[in-house]
Write an enzyme that holds these catalytic residues in place. Structure first.
Site, PDB file in Angstrom:
ATOM      1  N   CYS A   1       0.704  -1.226   0.082  1.00  0.00           N
ATOM      2  CA  CYS A   1       0.066   0.213  -0.046  1.00  0.00           C
ATOM      3  C   CYS A   1       0.687   1.361   0.024  1.00  0.00           C
ATOM      4  O   CYS A   1       0.770   2.047  -1.143  1.00  0.00           O
ATOM      5  CB  CYS A   1      -1.010  -0.136   1.271  1.00  0.00           C
ATOM      6  SG  CYS A   1      -1.914   1.559   1.594  1.00  0.00           S
TER       7      CYS A   1
ATOM      8  N   HIS B   1      -2.626   6.192   4.976  1.00  0.00           N
ATOM      9  CA  HIS B   1      -1.649   5.145   5.072  1.00  0.00           C
ATOM     10  C   HIS B   1      -0.305   5.867   4.364  1.00  0.00           C
ATOM     11  O   HIS B   1       0.582   5.058   3.848  1.00  0.00           O
ATOM     12  CB  HIS B   1      -1.692   3.896   4.318  1.00  0.00           C
ATOM     13  CG  HIS B   1      -1.118   2.696   5.092  1.00  0.00           C
ATOM     14  ND1 HIS B   1      -1.268   1.405   4.582  1.00  0.00           N
ATOM     15  CD2 HIS B   1      -0.299   2.775   6.119  1.00  0.00           C
ATOM     16  CE1 HIS B   1      -0.519   0.670   5.408  1.00  0.00           C
ATOM     17  NE2 HIS B   1       0.055   1.582   6.583  1.00  0.00           N
TER      18      HIS B   1
END
Length: 447
Positions: free
Chosen positions: A78, A133
Site C-alpha cells: 500500500c 496510510h
C-alpha cells in the site's frame, strides 16, 4: 520557512503559465475523481473476467471508458504505491518502501510536493475520503498535503467499530478523531457524495480511497470485533472463521461496487457526469487466498505480476473512447502528470517527475515512448529484499541470489525462467537497475 518558499515558487509558476499551457480542445477545469480500491486483484472484477464477483457498477464504468490490461502499482503493498500516486515519483524519493507500520514517527515527508497541492494552487477544492496510510494523520495527514477536506483512517481499522489493531480509534475528520457510527465503506461513500454536492459549482479533486478489500474481512452484515485499549494483532483478519473469508471479501467488494454506483448517481444528478474524469485502480494485487489475480503468478507482497499488475479504468464521457482497451505499460506514478495535463495545467518547474503524461494515450490511444520501469521492495514482515525491471516484453526479477527473466508476451504467468537462455538480456537489465538504484542504495526505507 523553507517549505513555504518552495511552494510559493511553484505556485507562482502555476499562476503565470497555466493559461498559456491549457489545451483548448478539452473542457476547462474538469473535476477529477480517483477511486483506489485496497488489495483489489487483477481477476476480481467482472470486466476482467471474474465469474465469482458481481461488479455491475464498475463494469459499466469500464464499458463507458478505457480498461487497462498492463497497468501496474509502483509497489506490491500500500504505502509505497500511494506515495508514488501522490508525488508522480518513484516512492524511493519519499523514503517509503514498505507498508508504514503502526507508528507516529514514519511518513511521507511534508516537504514532498503532491498532486493535491498542485491542483489546490490552481483553484481546485481537494478532498480525500478513506484510507491515507502515508503516515499518522496527527503528523503526516492529508490536510497537510493540500487536501481541504478529509475523512480518513491511518490504516485498516475494524469496519464497524473503527478501532485499529493497536486498540486506537482510527477515524478522523480533518485530522480530528470522529466517533460517527457506520460501516466504513458506506461512510466513505456518503462523505464522497456529500463532497461532490458541496462543490458542484467549482472544480474539485476527490480521492475515494476505499479501505476495502483489506482485512479485517467484514462485510456489512458481519459482526464487529475490536474495542479500544486492546492489541488485536493476533486477530488482525477479523472475527470470522477462515472458511468465511472469501464470502466476506465478496461482500466487501459488493459494497465497494455499490459505492461506485452511488458516486456515479451523484455526478449524474448534479449534472457533472460529462465534466468529471474518473480513474479507478488498485494499490497492489490481492492475497490469492481470498481474492483473485487471474492467471498471474504471485500475490500482494510479491514482485511477480500478481503483486503489482492491477485492474484500472479511466472514464470521461465524450473524451476517453468508450469500450476501449489500452495494452500499454503504465504505472501509478503516471497519474500525477496525467491529471495535471488533463486539467490544463503545466508541470511544476524544478520538480523531477518520474511518471509520464498519458493524455495522448487516453484520448487517442497514442503509443507511449519506450521506457524501462523499476521496482524495489523491502518486505518489512519477511525481512526480504527484491527488485524487478520491465523493458518491453522482458521482465527481470532478483530476490537474494536468484535471478529470473521472463518474456511476458509469451509467458504472462511467469512460469519459464529464461535467464540462462538470454544471459545478455538479463545482464543488460541488471546494469540498468544498478544505475537506477544508485541514488537510493543507502536510503533507509520509510525514513
Amino acid at each position: 520557512m523553507h517549505r513555504f518558499y518552495i511552494l510559493l515558487l511553484i505556485g507562482l509558476h502555476f499562476t503565470s503559465s497555466a493559461v498559456a499551457a491549457e489545451d483548448t480542445s478539452l473542457p476547462k477545469r474538469p473535476n477529477i475523481i480517483m477511486i483506489v480500491i485496497d488489495d483489489l486483484g487483477y481477476g476480481d472484477l467482472g470486466c476482467y473476467g471474474s465469474q465469482i464477483h458481481q461488479t455491475p457498477h464498475i463494469d459499466r464504468l469500464a464499458s463507458g471508458g478505457m480498461l487497462f490490461t498492463d497497468f501496474h502499482a509502483n509497489a506490491p503493498v500500500c504505502s509505497p504505491t500511494r506515495a508514488a500516486i501522490m508525488t508522480g515519483q518513484y516512492q524511493q524519493r519519499s523514503g517509503i518502501e514498505y507498508a508504514i507500520p503502526f507508528t507516529h514517527e514514519l511518513g511521507m515527508p511534508l516537504e514532498k510536493f503532491t498532486i493535491s497541492e498542485a491542483l489546490k494552487q490552481a483553484g481546485y477544492t481537494c478532498g480525500l475520503m478513506g484510507k491515507w496510510h502515508l503516515g499518522h494523520v496527527s503528523r503526516f495527514g492529508p490536510n497537510d498535503q493540500g487536501f481541504d477536506e478529509s475523512w480518513c483512517s491511518n490504516n485498516t481499522p475494524d469496519y464497524h467499530t473503527h478501532v485499529s489493531r493497536i486498540g486506537e480509534l482510527d477515524w478522523y475528520h480533518n485530522h480530528q478523531i470522529d466517533r460517527e457510527p457506520g460501516y466504513l465503506t458506506d461512510l466513505v461513500s456518503q462523505h464522497s457524495c456529500d463532497f461532490i454536492r458541496d462543490n458542484v459549482d467549482r472544480p474539485f479533486f476527490l480521492v475515494i480511497s476505499h479501505l476495502a478489500l483489506h482485512f479485517p474481512f467484514q462485510g456489512p452484515n458481519d459482526p464487529p470485533l475490536r474495542t479500544e485499549g486492546k492489541i488485536w494483532h493476533d486477530q488482525k483478519h477479523g472475527p470470522l472463521n477462515k472458511r468465511e473469508y472469501r464470502r466476506a471479501y465478496r461482500d466487501m467488494l459488493v459494497a465497494v461496487d455499490k459505492s461506485v454506483g452511488k458516486v456515479m448517481d451523484t455526478l449524474n444528478s448534479s449534472g457533472l457526469q460529462n465534466d468529471t474524469i474518473i480513474f479507478l485502480l488498485s494499490d497492489n494485487g490481492a492475497y490469492s487466498w481470498v481474492g483473485s489475480n487471474g492467471s498471474l503468478r504471485g500475490q500482494k507482497g510479491d514482485l511477480f505480476e500478481g503483486g503489482h499488475r492491477v485492474p484500472a479504468v479511466a472514464y470521461w464521457p465524450g473524451q476517453i473512447p468508450a469500450a476501449s482497451k489500452n495494452h500499454q505499460t503504465i504505472m501509478t506514478m503516471d497519474l500525477m502528470p496525467t491529471i495535471l495535463s488533463l486539467a490544463g495545467l503545466p508541470l511544476p518547474t524544478g520538480l523531477e517527475l518520474d511518471g509520464l503524461d498519458l493524455k495522448s494515450t487516453l484520448l487517442r490511444n497514442a503509443p507511449l515512448p519506450d521506457r524501462t520501469l523499476f521496482w524495489r521492495f523491502n518486505n518489512l514482515y519477511t525481512k526480504t529484499n527484491a527488485s524487478a525491471v520491465r523493458e518491453g516484453k522482458w521482465k527481470l526479477i532478483e530476490q537474494g541470489t536468484e535471478v529470473s527473466l521472463y518474456d511476458l508476451e509469451s509467458d504472462l504467468s511467469e512460469s519459464q525462467n529464461l535467464a540462462s537462455q538470454h544471459p545478455d538480456v538479463a545482464k543488460a537489465l541488471q546494469a540498468k537497475f544498478f544505475q537506477w538504484n544508485r541514488p537510493f542504495r543507502d536510503l533507509p526505507a520509510s525514513q
